[in-house]
Write an enzyme that holds these catalytic residues in place. Structure first.
Site, PDB file in Angstrom:
ATOM      1  N   GLU A  10       0.847  -1.190   0.000  1.00  0.00           N
ATOM      2  CA  GLU A  10       0.000   0.000   0.000  1.00  0.00           C
ATOM      3  C   GLU A  10       0.877   1.233   0.000  1.00  0.00           C
ATOM      4  O   GLU A  10       1.846   1.303   0.757  1.00  0.00           O
ATOM      5  CB  GLU A  10      -0.822   0.061   1.287  1.00  0.00           C
ATOM      6  CG  GLU A  10      -1.773  -1.048   1.465  1.00  0.00           C
ATOM      7  CD  GLU A  10      -2.292  -1.055   2.903  1.00  0.00           C
ATOM      8  OE1 GLU A  10      -1.975  -0.132   3.684  1.00  0.00           O
ATOM      9  OE2 GLU A  10      -2.995  -2.004   3.230  1.00  0.00           O
TER      10      GLU A  10
ATOM     11  N   HIS B 128      -2.668  -7.008  10.978  1.00  0.00           N
ATOM     12  CA  HIS B 128      -3.543  -8.012  10.352  1.00  0.00           C
ATOM     13  C   HIS B 128      -3.383  -9.405  10.967  1.00  0.00           C
ATOM     14  O   HIS B 128      -3.008 -10.349  10.275  1.00  0.00           O
ATOM     15  CB  HIS B 128      -3.234  -8.114   8.851  1.00  0.00           C
ATOM     16  CG  HIS B 128      -3.439  -6.862   8.074  1.00  0.00           C
ATOM     17  ND1 HIS B 128      -2.921  -6.669   6.811  1.00  0.00           N
ATOM     18  CD2 HIS B 128      -4.130  -5.726   8.371  1.00  0.00           C
ATOM     19  CE1 HIS B 128      -3.278  -5.478   6.364  1.00  0.00           C
ATOM     20  NE2 HIS B 128      -4.004  -4.872   7.293  1.00  0.00           N
TER      21      HIS B 128
ATOM     22  N   ASN C 214      -5.356  -6.820   2.194  1.00  0.00           N
ATOM     23  CA  ASN C 214      -5.919  -6.459   3.498  1.00  0.00           C
ATOM     24  C   ASN C 214      -7.095  -7.385   3.814  1.00  0.00           C
ATOM     25  O   ASN C 214      -7.870  -7.724   2.926  1.00  0.00           O
ATOM     26  CB  ASN C 214      -6.396  -5.010   3.463  1.00  0.00           C
ATOM     27  CG  ASN C 214      -5.398  -4.100   2.782  1.00  0.00           C
ATOM     28  OD1 ASN C 214      -5.092  -4.290   1.604  1.00  0.00           O
ATOM     29  ND2 ASN C 214      -4.865  -3.165   3.498  1.00  0.00           N
TER      30      ASN C 214
HETATM   31  P1  FAE Z   1     -11.959  -7.451  15.332  1.00  0.00           P
HETATM   32  O1  FAE Z   1     -12.424  -6.453  14.355  1.00  0.00           O
HETATM   33  O2  FAE Z   1     -10.604  -7.312  15.910  1.00  0.00           O
HETATM   34  O3  FAE Z   1     -13.036  -7.454  16.520  1.00  0.00           O
HETATM   35  C1  FAE Z   1     -12.883  -8.200  17.698  1.00  0.00           C
HETATM   36  C2  FAE Z   1     -13.586  -7.476  18.837  1.00  0.00           C
HETATM   37  O4  FAE Z   1     -13.683  -8.350  19.951  1.00  0.00           O
HETATM   38  C3  FAE Z   1     -12.860  -6.235  19.331  1.00  0.00           C
HETATM   39  O5  FAE Z   1     -13.764  -5.141  19.349  1.00  0.00           O
HETATM   40  C4  FAE Z   1     -12.397  -6.615  20.728  1.00  0.00           C
HETATM   41  O6  FAE Z   1     -12.354  -5.505  21.620  1.00  0.00           O
HETATM   42  C5  FAE Z   1     -13.425  -7.635  21.147  1.00  0.00           C
HETATM   43  N1  FAE Z   1     -12.947  -8.594  22.150  1.00  0.00           N
HETATM   44  C6  FAE Z   1     -11.765  -9.253  22.176  1.00  0.00           C
HETATM   45  N2  FAE Z   1     -11.697 -10.088  23.226  1.00  0.00           N
HETATM   46  C7  FAE Z   1     -12.895  -9.978  23.888  1.00  0.00           C
HETATM   47  C8  FAE Z   1     -13.429 -10.593  25.049  1.00  0.00           C
HETATM   48  N3  FAE Z   1     -12.752 -11.514  25.740  1.00  0.00           N
HETATM   49  N4  FAE Z   1     -14.668 -10.212  25.463  1.00  0.00           N
HETATM   50  C9  FAE Z   1     -15.355  -9.278  24.757  1.00  0.00           C
HETATM   51  N5  FAE Z   1     -14.902  -8.662  23.658  1.00  0.00           N
HETATM   52  C10 FAE Z   1     -13.679  -9.022  23.215  1.00  0.00           C
HETATM   53  O7  FAE Z   1     -12.053  -8.926  14.758  1.00  0.00           O
HETATM   54  N6  FAE Z   1      -7.866  -4.468   7.418  1.00  0.00           N
HETATM   55  C11 FAE Z   1      -8.259  -4.202   6.155  1.00  0.00           C
HETATM   56  O8  FAE Z   1      -8.843  -5.072   5.497  1.00  0.00           O
HETATM   57  N7  FAE Z   1      -8.027  -2.971   5.599  1.00  0.00           N
HETATM   58  C12 FAE Z   1      -7.363  -1.979   6.274  1.00  0.00           C
HETATM   59  O9  FAE Z   1      -7.185  -0.874   5.760  1.00  0.00           O
HETATM   60  C13 FAE Z   1      -6.908  -2.262   7.590  1.00  0.00           C
HETATM   61  N8  FAE Z   1      -6.195  -1.348   8.295  1.00  0.00           N
HETATM   62  C14 FAE Z   1      -5.876  -1.608   9.607  1.00  0.00           C
HETATM   63  C15 FAE Z   1      -5.255  -0.618  10.366  1.00  0.00           C
HETATM   64  C16 FAE Z   1      -5.008  -0.814  11.712  1.00  0.00           C
HETATM   65  C17 FAE Z   1      -4.308   0.237  12.511  1.00  0.00           C
HETATM   66  C18 FAE Z   1      -5.417  -2.034  12.323  1.00  0.00           C
HETATM   67  C19 FAE Z   1      -5.176  -2.273  13.796  1.00  0.00           C
HETATM   68  C20 FAE Z   1      -6.020  -3.023  11.575  1.00  0.00           C
HETATM   69  C21 FAE Z   1      -6.258  -2.820  10.222  1.00  0.00           C
HETATM   70  N9  FAE Z   1      -6.900  -3.788   9.454  1.00  0.00           N
HETATM   71  C22 FAE Z   1      -7.226  -3.530   8.154  1.00  0.00           C
HETATM   72  C23 FAE Z   1      -7.229  -5.121  10.006  1.00  0.00           C
HETATM   73  C24 FAE Z   1      -8.725  -5.289  10.327  1.00  0.00           C
HETATM   74  O10 FAE Z   1      -9.196  -4.196  11.094  1.00  0.00           O
HETATM   75  C25 FAE Z   1      -8.908  -6.613  11.081  1.00  0.00           C
HETATM   76  O11 FAE Z   1      -8.466  -7.654  10.231  1.00  0.00           O
HETATM   77  C26 FAE Z   1     -10.358  -6.866  11.465  1.00  0.00           C
HETATM   78  O12 FAE Z   1     -10.848  -5.853  12.304  1.00  0.00           O
HETATM   79  C27 FAE Z   1     -10.507  -8.215  12.157  1.00  0.00           C
HETATM   80  O13 FAE Z   1     -11.890  -8.485  12.266  1.00  0.00           O
HETATM   81  P2  FAE Z   1     -12.416  -9.536  13.318  1.00  0.00           P
HETATM   82  O14 FAE Z   1     -13.886  -9.642  13.160  1.00  0.00           O
HETATM   83  O15 FAE Z   1     -11.608 -10.774  13.213  1.00  0.00           O
END
Ligand code: FAE
Length: 547
Positions: free
Chosen positions: A403, A488, A526
């Protein structure tokens, strides 16, 4: 623009124009025109937090992509859903009138339970830029897992709150390596389009891109990539591109053009709060308990599962411990959150039926960062949109997709900055440490070397062609590669290994994994579109056969 190509055929189908025409049906009750950072009109939290002793049909742990898709589709099928989220609701402005802090001035809202910031870029022009902040349940978790820092979003919306919104469907030719047990025809005909529509994915208008000051850095990136023979591709995003054009025209409050990223976007980004979760709220069947952290899931004597939950305050302290019963539990705590929970529950005997694949197959999506120093005749612009819109594709030849990322410092830096996704083959494993009562990950920093080599397949060539050098001041002193982190995390409860081919955990009927933990370490781009599409596929099957 002649040889600039759209990244893939699938997302071309959801063009910017078509997305805008379709938002009415996609987003239902919420208004995009106002662009308020506000949460959905019908609040997911209005019912109050779940009481101890409650019995619910479905409990979803986490409110990121996997959790939000699951909750919406179950609710539409007539099932009441209780979501439990350890982070905050992010629906209330702070003292500055904004919900989210700016990237250039992190404050108490920015980091999860830290007293000092841990910014992905730690240094600038030779100086460390981290600073002390009050300990608070802030939005970005920099979770230190031994050999790697895993950045994750915390709050209602999960990673969608903090990420760059880059919404990329993998090239179909790469899909077999991403999810080998999944039917690609179904994914590309049904679930990727469904995910792109649900997320509100669109692409920058190429004509506007060509003249916008805020994308000078990306145009420099394109020019240099093409001069070295690499394809530059536009990358779709969930940012509202019309809103960004209005930001540039000065007619609306600025978000991307105020450099907002990492700690939340106050206006133009369509986080899950504005898409899937808004739709879920509109069903009236979904409730979220923020600042609630699930600590245990075990079979209940009368059937279903007993779920232990710590209610926490904004200092992270436990204010109540709750016991609830759920007929079904969906693990959507993200790759790290779900893996850590499952590894602990298996090791401590709470879920003895889980198989030996739990905790395995974790990868970092090959993330590695670097900067390049341009000549004075190649300025990258003092104003940089925080939302990336393009990348350099050398996946097939060199194993890297880079990117062209912003460095929104507000000053001219002459720097080009990149986040590369690479075909890193290394996979780590989570394991239980009985002595400390914690779960560790055995990733080694040296395992990033293949990623560095793959990224060099692009940037050594560009540097040679341009007569330029790498920046050495962004990740420490004389350190070129940002090889200490990932944005990621993927894997840890891999599809068709720890679960069946639709996310049902082996050994415990009624338990499911629905998030990035299912994906074995790499998506070639991503990840969140793939996480969303896989969740759409799996929940459709589960609703049809299990409920
Ligand atoms: P996620 O979105 O991480 O959600 C999990 C949730 O569960 C969170 O809100 C936690 O707080 C919650 N949680 C965890 N443990 C517990 C517990 N014990 N009890 C209750 N709640 C809990 O999971 N991906 C892209 O495709 N494009 C991008 O441009 C991109 N940029 C990114 C930039 C940054 C800075 C970061 C950090 C990530 C980026 N990502 C990007 C990655 C993407 O946000 C990530 O793959 C997804 O959010 C993962 O989705 P999940 O549903 O697996």
């Amino acid at each position: 623009m002649g040889d600039t190509v759209q990244y893939n055929n699938e997302s071309r189908g959801v063009s910017r124009r078509r997305f805008i025409a379709g938002t009415g049906s996609i987003l239902g009750a919420i208004t995009l025109a106002g662009h308020a950072a506000a949460a959905p009109q019908r609040s997911l939290t209005a019912a109050g937090p779940i009481p101890s002793g409650a019995h619910v049909p479905v409990l979803v742990i986490g409110t990121g992509y996997g959790g939000s898709v699951t909750a919406l589709r179950l609710a539409q099928a007539g099932v009441d859903v209780q979501m439990v989220e350890m982070g905050m609701a992010w629906d209330t402005p702070g003292p500055d009138g904004k919900i989210f802090a700016n990237t250039t001035s992190p404050d108490y809202r920015s980091f999860w339970l830290r007293t000092r910031t841990k910014q992905p870029i730690s240094n600038f022009l030779g100086f460390p830029i981290d600073k002390n902040v009050p300990r608070y349940t802030g939005i970005l978790d920099a979770e230190e897992m031994g050999g790697i820092i895993v950045y994750q979003g915390r709050g209602v919306g999960g990673g969608s709150l903090v990420n760059g919104g880059m919404a990329v469907t993998p090239k179909r030719e790469n899909f077999g390596a991403v999810l080998p047990s999944v039917n690609a025809d179904e994914m590309y005909a049904t679930y990727y389009p469904r995910a792109n529509a649900g997320l509100g994915v669109g692409t920058v208008d190429p004509t506007w891109f060509d003249s916008a000051d805020c994308y000078q850095y990306a145009r420099v990136g394109r020019k240099q990539a093409q001069r070295s023979g690499f394809p530059f591709v536009f990358v779709p995003d969930v940012y509202d591109w019309d809103y960004m054009e209005q930001e540039a025209a000065g007619t609306v409050p600025k978000s991307a053009l105020a450099g907002e990223i990492l700690y939340g976007n106050n206006y133009g980004k369509k986080s899950l709060q504005k898409t899937y979760l808004a739709q879920a709220a509109a069903t009236g069947r979904v409730t979220v308990s923020p600042l609630h952290k699930v600590t245990s899931v075990s079979p209940a004597s009368g059937g279903g599962y007993t779920v232990l939950i710590d209610q926490i305050d904004t200092t992270g302290g436990t204010t109540a411990t709750k016991t609830v019963t759920a007929d079904r539990v969906f693990f959507a705590a993200g790759s790290v959150g779900t893996s850590k929970l499952l590894v602990k529950l298996k090791a401590t005997g709470a879920l003895p039926g889980l198989n030996d694949q739990i905790g395995k197959g974790w990868g970092d999506n090959g993330n590695v960062m670097c900067g390049r120093a341009n000549h004075l005749w190649d300025p990258t612009g003092a104003l940089q949109a925080s939302i990336p819109c393009g990348g350099i594709d050398n996946w097939t030849a060199g194993g890297a997709f880079a990117e062209v990322a912003p460095l929104p410092t507000g000053i001219e830096t002459f720097a080009s900055f990149y986040l590369s996704i690479t075909k890193n083959p290394n996979r780590a494993e989570f394991s239980w440490n009985a002595g400390t009562g914690t779960v560790g990950l055995n990733w080694q920093t040296a395992w990033k070397q293949p990623s560095i080599d793959m990224a060099k397949s692009i940037f050594d060539k560009i540097n040679a062609k341009e007569g330029t050098i790498y920046r050495t001041d962004l990740f420490g002193t004389y350190k070129i590669w940002g090889d200490h982190l990932t944005y990621h995390p993927l894997g840890g409860a891999v599809l068709n290994k720890a679960t069946d081919n639709h996310g049902r955990l082996h050994g415990h009927p009624g338990l499911y994994v629905v998030d990035g933990a299912l994906i074995p370490g790499n998506t070639s781009v991503n990840p969140f579109v793939t996480i969303t599409a896989l969740a759409e596929r799996n929940i459709e099957k589960i609703i049809a056969t299990d409920l």
